[in-house]
Scaffold this active site. Structure first.
Site, PDB file in Angstrom:
ATOM      1  N   GLY A  57       0.803  -4.885   0.976  1.00 50.79           N
ATOM      2  CA  GLY A  57      -0.566  -4.928   0.315  1.00 50.79           C
ATOM      3  C   GLY A  57      -0.285  -5.882  -0.926  1.00 50.79           C
ATOM      4  N   ALA A  63       0.863  -1.086   0.174  1.00 52.83           N
ATOM      5  CA  ALA A  63      -0.233  -0.077   0.002  1.00 52.83           C
ATOM      6  C   ALA A  63       0.897   1.326  -0.027  1.00 52.83           C
ATOM      7  CB  ALA A  63      -0.791  -0.227   1.243  1.00 52.83           C
ATOM      8  N   GLU A  70      -0.443  -9.369  -0.142  1.00 49.28           N
ATOM      9  CA  GLU A  70      -2.095  -9.413   0.161  1.00 49.28           C
ATOM     10  C   GLU A  70      -2.643  -9.610  -1.168  1.00 49.28           C
ATOM     11  OE1 GLU A  70      -2.076  -5.908   2.650  1.00 49.28           O
ATOM     12  OE2 GLU A  70      -2.581  -7.085   4.398  1.00 49.28           O
ATOM     13  N   GLU A  74       4.631  -4.704   7.690  1.00 47.16           N
ATOM     14  CA  GLU A  74       3.800  -3.661   8.371  1.00 47.16           C
ATOM     15  C   GLU A  74       4.489  -3.311   9.748  1.00 47.16           C
ATOM     16  OE1 GLU A  74       2.444  -5.958   6.529  1.00 47.16           O
ATOM     17  OE2 GLU A  74       1.158  -5.330   5.121  1.00 47.16           O
TER      18      GLU A  74
END
Ligand code: CAA
Length: 261
Positions: free
Chosen positions: A108, A63, A111, A131
């Site tokens: 992300g 992200a 993910e 993260e």
């Protein structure tokens, strides 16, 4: 669209996250465009979708840290929901989705790959959930899907330590199904897409739904789910044709493509 490339190649399509300067990091716009690209898939024609990243180096590097850096608690939660909503759409997309992981798949990015049905990667791929090193938890499904894919113990180790792993280790722990030299990755994904696309589409879709829905259910419920989806294949043109083809003893026969979507 600024950040998504989409190309239909007959019965399969390739969706590329195209924000190479930021290693294909996912900001809100990329996530919105990803959702819009899914809306645009012609499900009457496309039987398998491949997701990859633009460039030589990265699938998706996570992200967007710049965008996240100033979010409030409520905004952070909303950003997590935005990612979760689009990734859940991929996970429950009617047709199989293959992640061709061509480099960094961090946060992300890992993910996104995990929301796909099948993951294969290049030999330069790197996976991880970094993260906690940024002061946050994984937010687009990482705590849930990693544990389901590689087991809770390995998922906890990867997430708590924020240690990245290379392609061979990702393969060993079951995070990816295969590792390919960089230039062979997309052709391998395409070959797999073609072999999926040549099978009866309703049956393939029903398999995806049976596996996904069954994983969230007790064995008793899961078997009922399977029975219904198995039954749902009967009386279809493809079931009639596939079985009649097998039963036909004519050795000269040539199998026609399945028709229904
Ligand atoms: N967000 C925003 N920008 C990113 C990014 C990210 N996740 N990852 C890379 N970029 C940008 C860099 O800022 C850099 O931009 P500039 O050229 O403008 O400086 C550009 O992409 C190239 O990156 P690097 O110069 O860092 O390239 P590198 O080869 O030296 O390192 C890397 C590559 C190891 C992947 C490194 O970029 C990196 O560590 N990126 C962050 C990875 C990460 O922590 N991802 C998780 C994000 S949090 C998350 O995803 C939360 C969630 O679960 C939803």
């Amino acid at each position: 669209m600024d950040y998504i490339l989409y190309e239909q190649k007959g019965a399969y399509a390739v969706l590329t996250v195209n924000r190479e300067k930021a290693l294909n990091a996912l900001n809100s716009q990329v996530l919105d465009e990803l959702g819009a690209a899914l809306d645009g898939v012609n499900l009457d024609e496309v039987r398998c979708l491949i997701i990859t990243g633009a460039g030589e180096k990265s699938f998706v590097a996570g992200a967007d840290i710049g965008e996240m850096s100033t979010l409030t608690k409520a905004e952070g939660e909303a950003f997590g929901k935005k990612g979760n909503d689009v990734f859940r759409r991929i996970e429950t997309f009617p047709i199989p989705v293959i992640a061709a992981v061509n480099g960094f798949a961090l946060g992300g990015g890992c993910e996104l790959a995990m929301s796909c049905d099948i993951r294969i990667c290049s030999d330069n791929a790197v996976f991880g959930q970094p993260e906690v090193g940024l002061g946050i938890t994984p937010g687009f499904g990482g705590t849930q899907r990693l544990a389901r894919l590689v087991g809770a113990g390995m998922a906890k180790q990867m997430i708590y330590t924020a240690r990245n792993i290379k392609a061979d280790e990702a393969c060993r722990i079951g995070l990816v199904n295969g590792v390919y030299p960089k230039e062979e990755l997309l052709p391998a994904a395409e070959k797999m897409a073609v072999s999926i696309a040549k099978n009866a589409p309703i049956a393939v879709r029903n398999c995806k739904k049976a596996i996904n829905d069954g994983l969230d259910a007790s064995m008793e419920e899961a078997l009922v789910i399977e029975e219904k989806l198995f039954g749902g294949c009967f009386e279809t043109e493809d079931q009639r044709y596939g079985m009649a083809f097998f039963l036909d003893k004519n050795k000269e026969k040539v199998k026609e493509p399945f028709k229904n979507c």
